[in-house]
Design a protein around this motif. Structure first.
Motif, PDB file in Angstrom:
ATOM      1  N   ASP A 274       0.676  -1.348   0.153  1.00 51.22           N
ATOM      2  CA  ASP A 274       0.264   0.164   0.140  1.00 51.22           C
ATOM      3  C   ASP A 274       0.597   1.568   0.044  1.00 51.22           C
ATOM      4  O   ASP A 274       0.674   2.037  -1.252  1.00 51.22           O
ATOM      5  N   ILE A 275       2.042   1.255   0.708  1.00 57.70           N
ATOM      6  CA  ILE A 275       3.000   2.141   0.653  1.00 57.70           C
ATOM      7  C   ILE A 275       4.275   1.577   0.598  1.00 57.70           C
ATOM      8  O   ILE A 275       4.360   0.233   1.733  1.00 57.70           O
ATOM      9  N   PHE A 276       5.070   2.267   0.403  1.00 59.23           N
ATOM     10  CA  PHE A 276       7.022   1.946   0.363  1.00 59.23           C
ATOM     11  C   PHE A 276       7.769   2.668   1.367  1.00 59.23           C
ATOM     12  O   PHE A 276       6.973   4.483   1.540  1.00 59.23           O
ATOM     13  N   ILE A 277       8.442   2.728   1.769  1.00 56.54           N
ATOM     14  CA  ILE A 277       9.363   3.120   2.641  1.00 56.54           C
ATOM     15  C   ILE A 277      10.980   2.295   2.602  1.00 56.54           C
ATOM     16  O   ILE A 277      11.126   1.337   2.617  1.00 56.54           O
ATOM     17  N   LEU A 278      11.694   3.652   2.370  1.00 53.08           N
ATOM     18  CA  LEU A 278      13.236   3.522   2.649  1.00 53.08           C
ATOM     19  C   LEU A 278      14.008   4.544   3.598  1.00 53.08           C
ATOM     20  O   LEU A 278      14.304   5.787   3.072  1.00 53.08           O
ATOM     21  N   PRO A 279      14.031   4.509   4.857  1.00 52.04           N
ATOM     22  CA  PRO A 279      14.342   5.183   5.312  1.00 52.04           C
ATOM     23  C   PRO A 279      15.969   5.491   5.783  1.00 52.04           C
ATOM     24  O   PRO A 279      16.372   5.202   6.896  1.00 52.04           O
ATOM     25  N   ALA A 290      12.304   4.015  -7.272  1.00 54.18           N
ATOM     26  CA  ALA A 290      11.668   4.478  -8.837  1.00 54.18           C
ATOM     27  C   ALA A 290      10.860   3.922  -8.730  1.00 54.18           C
ATOM     28  O   ALA A 290       9.340   3.996  -9.879  1.00 54.18           O
ATOM     29  N   GLU A 291      11.259   2.287  -9.071  1.00 49.97           N
ATOM     30  CA  GLU A 291      10.649   1.354  -9.113  1.00 49.97           C
ATOM     31  C   GLU A 291       9.220   1.123  -8.190  1.00 49.97           C
ATOM     32  O   GLU A 291       8.072   0.827  -9.167  1.00 49.97           O
ATOM     33  N   ALA A 292       9.295   1.522  -7.044  1.00 48.98           N
ATOM     34  CA  ALA A 292       7.603   1.744  -5.843  1.00 48.98           C
ATOM     35  C   ALA A 292       6.801   2.370  -6.940  1.00 48.98           C
ATOM     36  O   ALA A 292       5.880   2.895  -6.897  1.00 48.98           O
ATOM     37  N   MET A 293       7.485   3.155  -7.025  1.00 47.82           N
ATOM     38  CA  MET A 293       6.325   4.561  -8.320  1.00 47.82           C
ATOM     39  C   MET A 293       5.526   4.159  -8.904  1.00 47.82           C
ATOM     40  O   MET A 293       5.004   4.898 -10.016  1.00 47.82           O
ATOM     41  N   GLN A 294       6.493   3.639 -10.049  1.00 55.67           N
ATOM     42  CA  GLN A 294       5.707   2.614 -11.196  1.00 55.67           C
ATOM     43  C   GLN A 294       4.728   1.757 -11.148  1.00 55.67           C
ATOM     44  O   GLN A 294       3.847   1.840 -11.934  1.00 55.67           O
ATOM     45  N   PHE A 295       4.613   1.318  -9.489  1.00 56.26           N
ATOM     46  CA  PHE A 295       3.659   1.218  -9.022  1.00 56.26           C
ATOM     47  C   PHE A 295       2.739   1.626  -8.758  1.00 56.26           C
ATOM     48  O   PHE A 295       1.721   0.285  -7.845  1.00 56.26           O
ATOM     49  N   CYS A 296       2.421   2.672  -8.400  1.00 52.45           N
ATOM     50  CA  CYS A 296       1.774   3.900  -8.129  1.00 52.45           C
ATOM     51  C   CYS A 296       1.486   3.798  -6.814  1.00 52.45           C
ATOM     52  O   CYS A 296       0.591   3.687  -5.710  1.00 52.45           O
ATOM     53  N   LEU A 297       2.421   3.639  -5.949  1.00 60.77           N
ATOM     54  CA  LEU A 297       2.845   3.187  -4.652  1.00 60.77           C
ATOM     55  C   LEU A 297       3.424   4.975  -4.236  1.00 60.77           C
ATOM     56  O   LEU A 297       4.708   5.668  -3.989  1.00 60.77           O
ATOM     57  N   THR A 313       7.049  14.387  -3.100  1.00 60.50           N
ATOM     58  CA  THR A 313       6.938  15.778  -2.429  1.00 60.50           C
ATOM     59  C   THR A 313       5.402  15.650  -1.655  1.00 60.50           C
ATOM     60  O   THR A 313       5.328  14.239  -1.420  1.00 60.50           O
ATOM     61  N   LYS A 314       5.407  16.663  -1.215  1.00 56.32           N
ATOM     62  CA  LYS A 314       4.204  16.471  -0.558  1.00 56.32           C
ATOM     63  C   LYS A 314       2.854  15.615  -1.115  1.00 56.32           C
ATOM     64  O   LYS A 314       2.022  15.325   0.161  1.00 56.32           O
ATOM     65  N   ASP A 315       2.786  16.258  -2.456  1.00 54.53           N
ATOM     66  CA  ASP A 315       2.163  15.250  -2.958  1.00 54.53           C
ATOM     67  C   ASP A 315       1.316  13.508  -3.071  1.00 54.53           C
ATOM     68  O   ASP A 315       0.816  13.188  -3.509  1.00 54.53           O
ATOM     69  N   ASN A 316       3.206  13.166  -2.984  1.00 49.36           N
ATOM     70  CA  ASN A 316       2.793  12.148  -3.321  1.00 49.36           C
ATOM     71  C   ASN A 316       4.194  10.838  -2.410  1.00 49.36           C
ATOM     72  O   ASN A 316       3.779   9.987  -1.893  1.00 49.36           O
ATOM     73  N   GLY A 317       4.364  11.446  -0.947  1.00 47.27           N
ATOM     74  CA  GLY A 317       5.254  11.415  -0.390  1.00 47.27           C
ATOM     75  C   GLY A 317       5.397  11.936   1.064  1.00 47.27           C
ATOM     76  O   GLY A 317       4.573  13.526   0.923  1.00 47.27           O
ATOM     77  N   GLU A 344      -4.825   8.220  -4.625  1.00 47.13           N
ATOM     78  CA  GLU A 344      -4.389   9.690  -5.393  1.00 47.13           C
ATOM     79  C   GLU A 344      -3.225  10.091  -5.283  1.00 47.13           C
ATOM     80  O   GLU A 344      -2.799  10.115  -5.964  1.00 47.13           O
ATOM     81  N   MET A 345      -2.379   9.749  -4.023  1.00 45.29           N
ATOM     82  CA  MET A 345      -0.594  10.037  -3.978  1.00 45.29           C
ATOM     83  C   MET A 345       0.388   9.087  -5.044  1.00 45.29           C
ATOM     84  O   MET A 345       0.796   9.744  -5.685  1.00 45.29           O
ATOM     85  N   GLY A 346      -0.631   7.857  -5.080  1.00 46.51           N
ATOM     86  CA  GLY A 346       0.148   6.399  -6.454  1.00 46.51           C
ATOM     87  C   GLY A 346      -0.064   7.120  -7.573  1.00 46.51           C
ATOM     88  O   GLY A 346       0.907   6.981  -8.130  1.00 46.51           O
ATOM     89  N   LYS A 347      -1.351   7.668  -8.116  1.00 49.42           N
ATOM     90  CA  LYS A 347      -0.844   8.849  -9.622  1.00 49.42           C
ATOM     91  C   LYS A 347      -0.377   9.595  -9.037  1.00 49.42           C
ATOM     92  O   LYS A 347       0.548   9.602 -10.808  1.00 49.42           O
ATOM     93  N   LYS A 348       0.117  10.007  -8.146  1.00 52.64           N
ATOM     94  CA  LYS A 348       0.760  11.425  -8.452  1.00 52.64           C
ATOM     95  C   LYS A 348       2.135  10.475  -8.999  1.00 52.64           C
ATOM     96  O   LYS A 348       3.116  11.101  -9.577  1.00 52.64           O
ATOM     97  N   SER A 349       2.765   9.881  -7.980  1.00 51.73           N
ATOM     98  CA  SER A 349       3.644   8.976  -7.584  1.00 51.73           C
ATOM     99  C   SER A 349       4.557   8.409  -9.199  1.00 51.73           C
ATOM    100  O   SER A 349       5.494   8.756  -9.556  1.00 51.73           O
ATOM    101  N   PHE A 350       3.300   7.624 -10.106  1.00 55.07           N
ATOM    102  CA  PHE A 350       3.146   7.300 -11.395  1.00 55.07           C
ATOM    103  C   PHE A 350       3.577   8.733 -12.397  1.00 55.07           C
ATOM    104  O   PHE A 350       4.565   8.491 -12.974  1.00 55.07           O
TER     105      PHE A 350
END
Length: 379
Positions: A274-279, A290-297, A313-317, A344-350
């Motif tokens: 549902d969401i990707f995290i890399l701290p 970038a891979e996660a964003m291609q899968f709309c996360l 950005t604040k619109d996708n994460g 909606e945020m995942g679509k912005k990532s894509f």
């Protein structure tokens, strides 16, 4: 234009870029690489993609070793590859491409200095990753820049470091992309299911550098009484630490360690997240983001990740300081409270990552090659 790219090693994500570069009209593209440094699957893929224009070499000799913990500048490696310079020279390149200042770049730097062959360097490190660079490394880089005619950086933060070193010539950006994971059976409606745990996904080496300890500490606090799971993909020296941490804190229902997953199977896990995290505590340009964003996360990553400037950005994460535990927990809580906006945020990532693809990367590298040839002819 005959382009010879010399690189010690690469992974699956680079192959589509090589292919796109080879497709450009008027380009003859050759890749010289270390067969022994790449997995068998990658060696097979590159031969399938480029045929006899993929030129594998073997028998490398080297002194020293790379950093064990992954942090930059904690190790050294001085290589010598028999026949490397002769191979590149024999291909009669109009322009050469290298990766960074070290590894096999000694060959392209030598040929640029002695034969005047235009030289492009692809570079991804940032001011943060190089904050502890020893003086001798910095001086070497400044000297090497005299024999580099143009540079293609991963992004703005990488460009800032190259300019800091004193490079005055043309810089293009955008060579680090990853759009090669098979995307069959993408479930566009799998963003959030209120009946299932909210699935946070981490992908990366299980080492100190990736911020896995910081993530687990924050997760222990955040996940209490929440319907969430953390899926961890990767392998490394901290695997036992993770297992012990999960056992001691009774997190077996909240943390799932999956181990190593082949590149071509990663889509299965991105689809289920549902969401990707890399701290990460230090990264040049995290391709897994970038891979996660291609899968709309939606994305949670750190201020120490070189890709955050362009990709998050604040619109996708969210961009966090993973060393600040209170902030980390608050961001996790904020993400959970905004789960209804994940689609909606995942679509912005894509939308963002559509501008970072193999074709655009190849064009950026090609422009750098054109500029290198112009620069060398002027000089």
């Amino acid at each position: 234009m005959r382009i010879v790219w010399c690189t010690l090693w690469f992974l699956d994500y680079r192959i589509p870029v090589f292919q796109e570069l080879a497709k450009i009209q008027g380009v003859e593209f050759f890749l010289v690489y270390n067969k022994e440094a790449n997995p068998d699957r990658v060696n097979k893929k590159i031969i399938s993609a480029l045929g006899d224009r993929a030129i594998p070499l073997t028998g490398e000799i080297y002194l020293g070793k790379s950093s064990f913990d992954g942090f930059a500048n904690n190790g050294f490696r001085i290589p010598f590859q028999p026949n490397l310079i002769r191979t590149i020279k024999g291909l009669k390149p109009d322009v050469m491409i290298s990766d960074g200042f070290f590894q096999w770049s000694y060959a392209t730097l030598f040929l640029s200095a002695t034969k005047g062959i235009p030289h492009v360097m692809c570079y991804e490190r940032t001011m943060h990753t190089e904050r502890n660079a020893q003086l001798i490394r910095t001086l070497y880089r400044k000297t090497a820049l005299k024999f580099i005619d143009s540079i293609c950086c991963s992004g703005k933060l990488s460009e800032d470091y190259i300019r800091f070193l004193g490079f005055k010539k043309i810089i293009t950006k955008g060579f680090m992309v990853s759009d090669g994971i098979p995307k069959q059976n993408i479930d566009s409606e799998s963003f959030v299911n209120n009946k299932s745990p909210l699935n946070y996904l981490f992908v990366g080496r299980l080492i100190e550098l990736k911020g896995i300890k910081e993530l687990l500490k924050a997760w222990l606090i955040f996940s209490n009484l929440r319907n969430v799971t953390l899926t961890i993909i990767g392998e490394g020296e901290l695997e036992d630490y993770i297992i012990d941490f999960v056992d001691m804190n009774y997190l077996s229902a909240k943390v799932h360690l999956k181990g190593f997953v082949e590149f071509d199977r990663m889509g299965e896990y991105y689809n289920k997240a549902d969401i990707f995290i890399l701290p990460t505590l230090e990264d040049n340009w995290s391709l897994v983001v970038a891979e996660a964003m291609q899968f709309c996360l939606p994305i949670i990553t750190s201020i120490f990740n070189g890709c955050h400037f362009e990709l998050v950005t604040k619109d996708n994460g969210w961009v966090i300081d993973p060393t600040n535990l209170d902030q980390f927990v608050k961001i996790l809580e904020d993400s959970y409270n905004k789960k209804e906006f994940f689609k909606e945020m995942g679509k912005k990532s894509f939308e963002i990552i559509e501008n970072f693809n193999s074709s655009s990367a190849a064009q950026s590298i090609y422009v750098a090659c054109q500029e290198a040839i112009k620069s060398k002819s002027r000089s």
